[in-house]
Design a protein around this motif. Structure first.
Motif, PDB file in Angstrom:
ATOM      1  N   ARG A  96      -7.276 -29.569  15.055  1.00  0.00           N
ATOM      2  CA  ARG A  96      -8.310 -28.969  14.208  1.00  0.00           C
ATOM      3  C   ARG A  96      -9.649 -28.857  14.937  1.00  0.00           C
ATOM      4  O   ARG A  96     -10.380 -27.879  14.771  1.00  0.00           O
ATOM      5  CB  ARG A  96      -8.498 -29.797  12.937  1.00  0.00           C
ATOM      6  CG  ARG A  96      -7.398 -29.644  11.909  1.00  0.00           C
ATOM      7  CD  ARG A  96      -7.622 -30.621  10.772  1.00  0.00           C
ATOM      8  NE  ARG A  96      -6.645 -30.484   9.691  1.00  0.00           N
ATOM      9  CZ  ARG A  96      -6.455 -31.381   8.742  1.00  0.00           C
ATOM     10  NH1 ARG A  96      -7.184 -32.501   8.740  1.00  0.00           N
ATOM     11  NH2 ARG A  96      -5.551 -31.182   7.792  1.00  0.00           N
ATOM     12  N   SER A  97      -9.976 -29.827  15.747  1.00  0.00           N
ATOM     13  CA  SER A  97     -11.289 -29.842  16.401  1.00  0.00           C
ATOM     14  C   SER A  97     -11.338 -29.017  17.681  1.00  0.00           C
ATOM     15  O   SER A  97     -12.425 -28.646  18.135  1.00  0.00           O
ATOM     16  CB  SER A  97     -11.701 -31.280  16.719  1.00  0.00           C
ATOM     17  OG  SER A  97     -10.818 -31.865  17.649  1.00  0.00           O
ATOM     18  N   SER A  98     -10.177 -28.704  18.249  1.00  0.00           N
ATOM     19  CA  SER A  98     -10.171 -28.035  19.550  1.00  0.00           C
ATOM     20  C   SER A  98      -9.611 -26.624  19.544  1.00  0.00           C
ATOM     21  O   SER A  98      -9.801 -25.878  20.514  1.00  0.00           O
ATOM     22  CB  SER A  98      -9.362 -28.874  20.555  1.00  0.00           C
ATOM     23  OG  SER A  98      -8.001 -28.961  20.153  1.00  0.00           O
ATOM     24  N   MET A  99      -8.914 -26.222  18.497  1.00  0.00           N
ATOM     25  CA  MET A  99      -8.308 -24.893  18.438  1.00  0.00           C
ATOM     26  C   MET A  99      -9.391 -23.813  18.551  1.00  0.00           C
ATOM     27  O   MET A  99     -10.379 -23.846  17.824  1.00  0.00           O
ATOM     28  CB  MET A  99      -7.554 -24.740  17.110  1.00  0.00           C
ATOM     29  CG  MET A  99      -6.776 -23.469  16.944  1.00  0.00           C
ATOM     30  SD  MET A  99      -6.081 -23.355  15.259  1.00  0.00           S
ATOM     31  CE  MET A  99      -4.936 -24.735  15.236  1.00  0.00           C
ATOM     32  N   PRO A 100      -9.249 -22.844  19.460  1.00  0.00           N
ATOM     33  CA  PRO A 100     -10.261 -21.787  19.576  1.00  0.00           C
ATOM     34  C   PRO A 100     -10.409 -20.996  18.282  1.00  0.00           C
ATOM     35  O   PRO A 100      -9.434 -20.755  17.561  1.00  0.00           O
ATOM     36  CB  PRO A 100      -9.715 -20.900  20.700  1.00  0.00           C
ATOM     37  CG  PRO A 100      -8.821 -21.795  21.489  1.00  0.00           C
ATOM     38  CD  PRO A 100      -8.199 -22.725  20.481  1.00  0.00           C
ATOM     39  N   ALA A 101     -11.614 -20.579  18.001  1.00  0.00           N
ATOM     40  CA  ALA A 101     -11.887 -19.809  16.786  1.00  0.00           C
ATOM     41  C   ALA A 101     -11.234 -18.435  16.854  1.00  0.00           C
ATOM     42  O   ALA A 101     -11.065 -17.847  17.927  1.00  0.00           O
ATOM     43  CB  ALA A 101     -13.392 -19.648  16.594  1.00  0.00           C
ATOM     44  N   TYR A 102     -10.880 -17.932  15.683  1.00  0.00           N
ATOM     45  CA  TYR A 102     -10.333 -16.583  15.602  1.00  0.00           C
ATOM     46  C   TYR A 102     -11.377 -15.555  16.014  1.00  0.00           C
ATOM     47  O   TYR A 102     -12.508 -15.565  15.523  1.00  0.00           O
ATOM     48  CB  TYR A 102      -9.872 -16.279  14.172  1.00  0.00           C
ATOM     49  CG  TYR A 102      -9.451 -14.836  13.975  1.00  0.00           C
ATOM     50  CD1 TYR A 102      -8.269 -14.368  14.526  1.00  0.00           C
ATOM     51  CD2 TYR A 102     -10.244 -13.945  13.255  1.00  0.00           C
ATOM     52  CE1 TYR A 102      -7.876 -13.045  14.358  1.00  0.00           C
ATOM     53  CE2 TYR A 102      -9.866 -12.628  13.084  1.00  0.00           C
ATOM     54  CZ  TYR A 102      -8.675 -12.175  13.637  1.00  0.00           C
ATOM     55  OH  TYR A 102      -8.303 -10.863  13.482  1.00  0.00           O
ATOM     56  N   GLU A 103     -10.975 -14.675  16.923  1.00  0.00           N
ATOM     57  CA  GLU A 103     -11.787 -13.530  17.305  1.00  0.00           C
ATOM     58  C   GLU A 103     -10.863 -12.326  17.424  1.00  0.00           C
ATOM     59  O   GLU A 103      -9.892 -12.365  18.195  1.00  0.00           O
ATOM     60  CB  GLU A 103     -12.513 -13.773  18.625  1.00  0.00           C
ATOM     61  CG  GLU A 103     -13.520 -14.903  18.575  1.00  0.00           C
ATOM     62  CD  GLU A 103     -14.410 -14.939  19.804  1.00  0.00           C
ATOM     63  OE1 GLU A 103     -15.131 -13.947  20.028  1.00  0.00           O
ATOM     64  OE2 GLU A 103     -14.371 -15.940  20.520  1.00  0.00           O
ATOM     65  N   PRO A 104     -11.121 -11.258  16.684  1.00  0.00           N
ATOM     66  CA  PRO A 104     -10.195 -10.120  16.683  1.00  0.00           C
ATOM     67  C   PRO A 104      -9.865  -9.581  18.067  1.00  0.00           C
ATOM     68  O   PRO A 104      -8.725  -9.166  18.319  1.00  0.00           O
ATOM     69  CB  PRO A 104     -10.939  -9.079  15.839  1.00  0.00           C
ATOM     70  CG  PRO A 104     -11.798  -9.882  14.925  1.00  0.00           C
ATOM     71  CD  PRO A 104     -12.229 -11.077  15.733  1.00  0.00           C
ATOM     72  N   ALA A 105     -10.825  -9.599  18.982  1.00  0.00           N
ATOM     73  CA  ALA A 105     -10.600  -8.995  20.292  1.00  0.00           C
ATOM     74  C   ALA A 105      -9.774  -9.870  21.223  1.00  0.00           C
ATOM     75  O   ALA A 105      -9.163  -9.355  22.167  1.00  0.00           O
ATOM     76  CB  ALA A 105     -11.938  -8.673  20.949  1.00  0.00           C
ATOM     77  N   THR A 106      -9.738 -11.173  20.989  1.00  0.00           N
ATOM     78  CA  THR A 106      -9.100 -12.066  21.965  1.00  0.00           C
ATOM     79  C   THR A 106      -7.946 -12.893  21.421  1.00  0.00           C
ATOM     80  O   THR A 106      -7.096 -13.335  22.192  1.00  0.00           O
ATOM     81  CB  THR A 106     -10.138 -13.036  22.571  1.00  0.00           C
ATOM     82  OG1 THR A 106     -10.739 -13.793  21.516  1.00  0.00           O
ATOM     83  CG2 THR A 106     -11.209 -12.273  23.328  1.00  0.00           C
ATOM     84  N   THR A 107      -7.891 -13.135  20.135  1.00  0.00           N
ATOM     85  CA  THR A 107      -6.812 -13.952  19.582  1.00  0.00           C
ATOM     86  C   THR A 107      -5.493 -13.184  19.651  1.00  0.00           C
ATOM     87  O   THR A 107      -5.374 -12.107  19.066  1.00  0.00           O
ATOM     88  CB  THR A 107      -7.106 -14.331  18.122  1.00  0.00           C
ATOM     89  OG1 THR A 107      -8.317 -15.094  18.066  1.00  0.00           O
ATOM     90  CG2 THR A 107      -5.965 -15.148  17.539  1.00  0.00           C
ATOM     91  N   PRO A 108      -4.505 -13.710  20.356  1.00  0.00           N
ATOM     92  CA  PRO A 108      -3.237 -12.988  20.459  1.00  0.00           C
ATOM     93  C   PRO A 108      -2.441 -13.060  19.167  1.00  0.00           C
ATOM     94  O   PRO A 108      -2.651 -13.949  18.332  1.00  0.00           O
ATOM     95  CB  PRO A 108      -2.512 -13.711  21.593  1.00  0.00           C
ATOM     96  CG  PRO A 108      -3.055 -15.102  21.552  1.00  0.00           C
ATOM     97  CD  PRO A 108      -4.491 -14.964  21.129  1.00  0.00           C
ATOM     98  N   THR A 109      -1.533 -12.115  18.994  1.00  0.00           N
ATOM     99  CA  THR A 109      -0.575 -12.208  17.904  1.00  0.00           C
ATOM    100  C   THR A 109       0.472 -13.258  18.266  1.00  0.00           C
ATOM    101  O   THR A 109       0.611 -13.646  19.427  1.00  0.00           O
ATOM    102  CB  THR A 109       0.123 -10.862  17.665  1.00  0.00           C
ATOM    103  OG1 THR A 109       0.836 -10.488  18.859  1.00  0.00           O
ATOM    104  CG2 THR A 109      -0.870  -9.776  17.319  1.00  0.00           C
ATOM    105  N   SER A 110       1.216 -13.717  17.274  1.00  0.00           N
ATOM    106  CA  SER A 110       2.325 -14.632  17.538  1.00  0.00           C
ATOM    107  C   SER A 110       3.549 -14.170  16.769  1.00  0.00           C
ATOM    108  O   SER A 110       3.478 -13.898  15.570  1.00  0.00           O
ATOM    109  CB  SER A 110       1.961 -16.073  17.155  1.00  0.00           C
ATOM    110  OG  SER A 110       1.626 -16.174  15.789  1.00  0.00           O
TER     111      SER A 110
END
Length: 275
Positions: A96-110
């Protein structure tokens, strides 16, 4: 199946032009709004891979049309809820403390496939703001589809799925079944508007700063429970099957399919319910 296997099972390679013709044969035309779920490998060997598939889709709908694809990133959820697989309890606060924040341009799909992953990066495409269940859209109605995506309504009426329903979109399943049809979660919401909720969380940017934000989302049905209603839709003619290259495909009007599913579940003696 590896690439050698794809080549072996493909008599002639699919191309941007042949895919466009096949899409038009499925009923996709200029000006259409189309929600696409696609398995690239189901098509056989494609010259140009996922890029050619996207180009063919855009060619088929033209400058007046719109293509949309789910761009879900299931990892941006509360690890306390993970079950496939679960993580040790001692890891939860670390994640929870380290997961990168959601950003539309960089967050990959899974688990969305190669076509959806390339499409989210397509020039001028728009991606909605939900950290776990975003939607990417390109075309005339991209803004209307992606502009609103509340944390508490990931797949319901105010989400991009609701906007696609109101836009009279078509659903195109390429090489996948109804258990991959996210539109049926909208039908689920309509059928069971008061179902229980689940506590969720995700890292998002608030005023430019990463924050772990908690919120409530409705419980959802297991995707495999969509298969019987999909079979019924095909039997009724609400959905129609065909082929694009080597891929078995299904096409349906989104409002018609969603409304059919709602009525089907209301009439069922033992209806499926959200888990």
């Amino acid at each position: 199946m590896d690439e050698a296997g794809l080549i072996e099972r493909t008599k002639n390679p699919a191309t941007r032009e042949s895919l466009r013709r096949d899409l038009e044969g499925m009923g996709i035309g200029a000006g259409d709004v189309v929600l696409v779920h696609c398995s690239l490998r189901s098509l056989g060997w494609v010259s140009g891979g996922p890029v050619a598939v996207i180009q063919a889709l855009l060619d088929a709908v033209g400058i007046a049309g719109t293509i949309a694809m789910p761009a879900h990133s299931a990892g941006l959820t509360d690890p306390a809820n993970w079950g496939q697989p679960p993580v040790p309890p001692a890891w939860i606060e670390i994640i929870r403390s380290s997961m990168p924040a959601y950003e539309p341009a960089t967050t990959p799909t899974s688990n969305m496939g190669a076509v959806a992953e390339i499409f989210r990066t397509w020039p001028k495409a728009r991606r909605s703001a939900h950290p776990a269940t975003s939607m990417t859209a390109w075309g005339r109605q991209e803004d209307e589809i992606t502009a609103r995506h509340d944390l508490g309504d990931p797949l319901g009426p105010t989400s991009p799925s609701g906007a696609l329903y109101r836009s009279n979109a078509k659903i195109l399943l390429i090489g996948v079944g109804f258990n991959r049809c996210t539109a049926l979660h909208l039908a689920e919401h309509i059928r069971w508007p008061d179902r229980p909720s689940v506590r969720e969380g995700a890292p998002i940017l608030v005023d430019g700063e990463r924050q772990w934000v908690e919120f409530e989302v409705p419980q959802i049905m297991d995707d495999d429970e969509f298969l019987p209603v999909g079979d019924a839709a095909l039997a009724s003619g609400v959905a129609i099957s065909g082929n694009v290259a080597l891929a078995p495909c299904i096409i349906a009007g989104m409002p018609q399919l969603v409304d059919f599913a709602v009525d089907h579940w209301r009439a069922a003696k033992h209806p499926a319910t959200p888990r």
